[in-house]
Design a protein around this motif. Structure first.
Motif, mmCIF file in Angstrom:
data_model
loop_
_atom_site.group_PDB
_atom_site.id
_atom_site.type_symbol
_atom_site.label_atom_id
_atom_site.label_comp_id
_atom_site.label_asym_id
_atom_site.label_seq_id
_atom_site.Cartn_x
_atom_site.Cartn_y
_atom_site.Cartn_z
ATOM 1 N N GLY A 339 0.776 -1.230 0.000
ATOM 2 C CA GLY A 339 0.000 0.000 0.000
ATOM 3 C C GLY A 339 0.806 1.278 0.000
ATOM 4 N N ASP A 340 2.115 1.191 -0.281
ATOM 5 C CA ASP A 340 2.941 2.404 -0.319
ATOM 6 C C ASP A 340 2.861 2.989 -1.727
ATOM 7 O OD1 ASP A 340 4.832 4.411 -0.122
ATOM 8 O OD2 ASP A 340 6.254 3.186 1.015
ATOM 9 N N ILE A 341 1.749 3.621 -2.025
ATOM 10 C CA ILE A 341 1.478 4.062 -3.382
ATOM 11 C C ILE A 341 2.393 5.202 -3.825
ATOM 12 C CG2 ILE A 341 -0.336 5.690 -2.719
ATOM 13 C CD1 ILE A 341 -0.136 3.415 -5.846
ATOM 14 N N ASP A 342 2.821 6.057 -2.884
ATOM 15 C CA ASP A 342 3.730 7.152 -3.247
ATOM 16 C C ASP A 342 5.068 6.604 -3.747
ATOM 17 O OD1 ASP A 342 1.901 9.151 -2.617
ATOM 18 O OD2 ASP A 342 2.523 9.203 -0.509
ATOM 19 N N ALA A 361 1.351 -4.516 -16.667
ATOM 20 C CA ALA A 361 0.231 -4.769 -15.747
ATOM 21 C C ALA A 361 0.524 -4.199 -14.367
ATOM 22 C CB ALA A 361 -0.041 -6.268 -15.655
ATOM 23 N N ASN A 362 1.786 -4.295 -13.934
ATOM 24 C CA ASN A 362 2.163 -3.726 -12.637
ATOM 25 C C ASN A 362 2.055 -2.209 -12.655
ATOM 26 O OD1 ASN A 362 2.708 -6.073 -11.148
ATOM 27 N ND2 ASN A 362 4.770 -6.243 -12.017
ATOM 28 N N MET A 363 2.455 -1.617 -13.774
ATOM 29 C CA MET A 363 2.380 -0.159 -13.871
ATOM 30 C C MET A 363 0.916 0.309 -13.931
ATOM 31 S SD MET A 363 4.768 2.326 -16.198
ATOM 32 C CE MET A 363 6.242 1.676 -15.436
ATOM 33 N N GLN A 364 0.082 -0.442 -14.645
ATOM 34 C CA GLN A 364 -1.340 -0.107 -14.684
ATOM 35 C C GLN A 364 -1.957 -0.228 -13.293
ATOM 36 O OE1 GLN A 364 -3.396 0.992 -17.412
ATOM 37 N NE2 GLN A 364 -4.653 1.423 -15.605
ATOM 38 N N ARG A 365 -1.477 -1.200 -12.537
ATOM 39 C CA ARG A 365 -1.970 -1.357 -11.168
ATOM 40 C C ARG A 365 -1.680 -0.115 -10.344
ATOM 41 N NH1 ARG A 365 0.225 -5.764 -6.700
ATOM 42 N NH2 ARG A 365 -1.326 -5.304 -5.086
ATOM 43 N N VAL A 366 -0.511 0.477 -10.567
ATOM 44 C CA VAL A 366 -0.156 1.705 -9.835
ATOM 45 C C VAL A 366 -1.106 2.832 -10.215
ATOM 46 C CG1 VAL A 366 1.653 3.419 -9.431
ATOM 47 C CG2 VAL A 366 2.256 1.001 -9.607
ATOM 48 N N VAL A 367 -1.416 2.960 -11.516
ATOM 49 C CA VAL A 367 -2.375 3.977 -11.959
ATOM 50 C C VAL A 367 -3.705 3.787 -11.234
ATOM 51 C CG1 VAL A 367 -3.719 4.855 -13.917
ATOM 52 C CG2 VAL A 367 -1.299 4.265 -14.222
ATOM 53 N N ASP A 368 -4.188 2.541 -11.186
ATOM 54 C CA ASP A 368 -5.464 2.250 -10.534
ATOM 55 C C ASP A 368 -5.437 2.608 -9.051
ATOM 56 O OD1 ASP A 368 -6.181 1.282 -12.992
ATOM 57 O OD2 ASP A 368 -5.991 -0.837 -12.449
ATOM 58 N N LEU A 369 -4.323 2.269 -8.392
ATOM 59 C CA LEU A 369 -4.206 2.555 -6.961
ATOM 60 C C LEU A 369 -4.128 4.050 -6.688
ATOM 61 C CD1 LEU A 369 -1.742 -0.292 -5.864
ATOM 62 C CD2 LEU A 369 -4.166 -0.092 -5.274
ATOM 63 N N LEU A 370 -3.474 4.781 -7.586
ATOM 64 C CA LEU A 370 -3.400 6.231 -7.425
ATOM 65 C C LEU A 370 -4.801 6.846 -7.476
ATOM 66 C CD1 LEU A 370 -0.280 7.021 -9.633
ATOM 67 C CD2 LEU A 370 -0.477 7.476 -7.184
ATOM 68 N N LEU A 372 -7.659 5.298 -6.832
ATOM 69 C CA LEU A 372 -8.374 4.878 -5.622
ATOM 70 C C LEU A 372 -7.943 5.681 -4.404
ATOM 71 C CD1 LEU A 372 -8.403 0.986 -6.048
ATOM 72 C CD2 LEU A 372 -10.383 2.518 -6.103
ATOM 73 N N GLY A 373 -6.686 6.092 -4.406
ATOM 74 C CA GLY A 373 -6.155 6.878 -3.294
ATOM 75 C C GLY A 373 -6.365 8.364 -3.461
ATOM 76 N N LEU A 374 -7.241 8.717 -4.394
ATOM 77 C CA LEU A 374 -7.570 10.130 -4.656
ATOM 78 C C LEU A 374 -6.349 10.941 -5.075
ATOM 79 C CD1 LEU A 374 -10.062 10.769 -1.705
ATOM 80 C CD2 LEU A 374 -10.564 10.018 -4.051
ATOM 81 N N LYS A 375 -5.475 10.303 -5.848
ATOM 82 C CA LYS A 375 -4.288 10.976 -6.384
ATOM 83 C C LYS A 375 -4.409 11.010 -7.912
ATOM 84 C CE LYS A 375 -1.286 9.592 -2.537
ATOM 85 N NZ LYS A 375 -0.889 10.931 -2.071
#
Length: 400
Positions: A339-342, A361-370, A372-375
């Motif tokens: 969960g360390d999205i930064d 796919a890993n990089m897309q996952r980061v986009v999705d998490l950003l 979701l994290g309101l970033k």
């Protein structure tokens, strides 16, 4: 070259230390003919041609280019073409371009012929390598230990280890060739690749009996073999031999031990080994650091994994694209899981900036998490950077 020396080495190959080792050698030397659809080279083909150029066109173009002396002087040109053809299963094409080289005056230079023998070996074409070696006198090219060593290496690259014993028994005495350290190191490599490091140790003993001193390559080859088999106690004996020999270890001596310690879940000892390396003036490289990062990711220790990632930049050992890719492939999924999205965002930006390709796919996952994290702004930035790099077609999960 005495018959006694080659006879000893021949016997080492014929009689290994255990029956199990002998069976392993036989198994290792029994390989099927490569299928046309499968590459025989472990290394990906180099970009010698366009995607649409067929092997026949490549052969024709390459033969025309070799009319230029400056082209013939560059080994990389030859290696790239052979790898491309081998990957396509076009072994007749490899024979065509290498046989074509006999028309040039370069073929009287042993170094040039050594290159051709080596290329045959890399393609798994040992019979062709041997034929060329035998033809060297007719090509007005002398044969020394250099070309004989190339033939031995061709055996190793072709995984036909049993042929090495035959060559050692047959050629050196006949041609008055004296084996050198490179010859012995090739034999050591053969035994290690054939899963018989015990026999490789016997070659070390033989070297010393015959007045040759094992070098760094000799010991590093043994380290790699023993540590891959998790035989740490046997590897420790090799360290003792190395110390008695007066050979100074380098980073390649330590890295197999680091990987073995991590694999054995002894990460704290691996960290101490890094400290020992630095004390002795051996600078850790990206492979050293990656071993620790892998261990801390497995142990779910986020802070230590991040700290050692920082050591890559601090030690200036993270610039290689391949090692960067390995590092990021280890770290990015783990950081997302934690969960360390930064930090994940930072890793993605660094990957794009350094052109170190990672799983999209890993990089897309980061986009999705950003998102979701309101970033959202960071997510948009990453999508934009991916598009500009022309490597990542990233998408925002929602329309904004």
């Amino acid at each position: 070259m005495s018959s006694t020396l080659c006879g000893r080495l021949h016997r080492i190959f014929r009689t290994t230390t255990t029956q199990t080792t002998t069976s392993r050698l036989k198994k290792a030397t029994t390989i099927s003919k490569p299928k046309k659809s499968k590459p025989v080279a472990a290394v990906p083909a180099l970009p010698t041609t366009s995607k649409d150029e067929n092997p026949e066109a490549l052969v024709k173009r390459f033969k025309k280019q070799t009319d230029k002396a400056h082209f013939r002087s560059r080994h990389r040109n030859y290696e790239a073409a052979v790898r491309s053809l081998a990957a396509a299963g076009e072994f007749s094409g490899i024979e065509d371009i290498l046989e074509h080289q006999k028309k040039y005056d370069n073929v009287t230079d042993e170094r040039f012929v050594v290159r051709l023998i080596s290329l045959y070996g890399q393609a798994g074409m040992l019979d062709h390598a041997r034929k060329l070696f035998d033809e060297m006198p007719q090509l007005n090219c002398g044969r020394t230990v250099m070309s004989f060593n190339a033939l031995l290496s061709a055996c190793v690259n072709s995984k036909k280890y049993d042929k090495i014993g035959e060559l050692l028994h047959e050629i050196p005495e006949k041609l008055s060739i004296t084996l050198d350290v490179v010859s012995y190191n090739t034999v050591i490599k053969a035994f290690c690749d054939a899963d018989s490091p015990e026999s490789a140790l016997a070659v070390i003993d033989q070297m010393e009996k015959d007045g040759l001193k094992p070098n760094l390559i000799s010991f590093n080859t043994l380290f790699d073999a023993f540590y891959k088999k998790s035989r740490l106690s046997d590897a420790d004996k090799v360290w003792e031999m190395m110390q008695s020999n007066g050979t100074v270890p380098d980073v390649r001596s330590y890295n197999p031990k680091l990987r073995a310690l991590v694999a054995d879940k002894r990460v704290s000892e691996a960290v101490k080994l890094i400290e020992e390396m630095e004390t002795k003036g051996v600078k850790p490289d990206a492979f050293s650091i990656n071993a620790l990062i892998k261990g801390f990711c497995r142990d779910e220790n986020l802070e230590e994994a991040k700290r050692w990632y920082g050591e890559l930049a601090k030690n200036d050992c993270g610039r290689n694209k391949l090692t960067n890719k390995v590092t990021l492939s280890l770290l990015l999924p783990f950081v997302c899981d934690k969960g360390d999205i930064d930090f994940a965002f930072k890793l993605c930006k660094e990957a794009i900036a350094q052109r170190s390709l990672v799983d999209a796919a890993n990089m897309q996952r980061v986009v999705d998490l950003l998102v979701l994290g309101l970033k959202g702004e960071e997510a948009k930035e990453l999508v934009k950077l991916g598009k500009e790099s022309k490597h990542y077609a990233l998408k925002l999960p929602i329309d904004e």
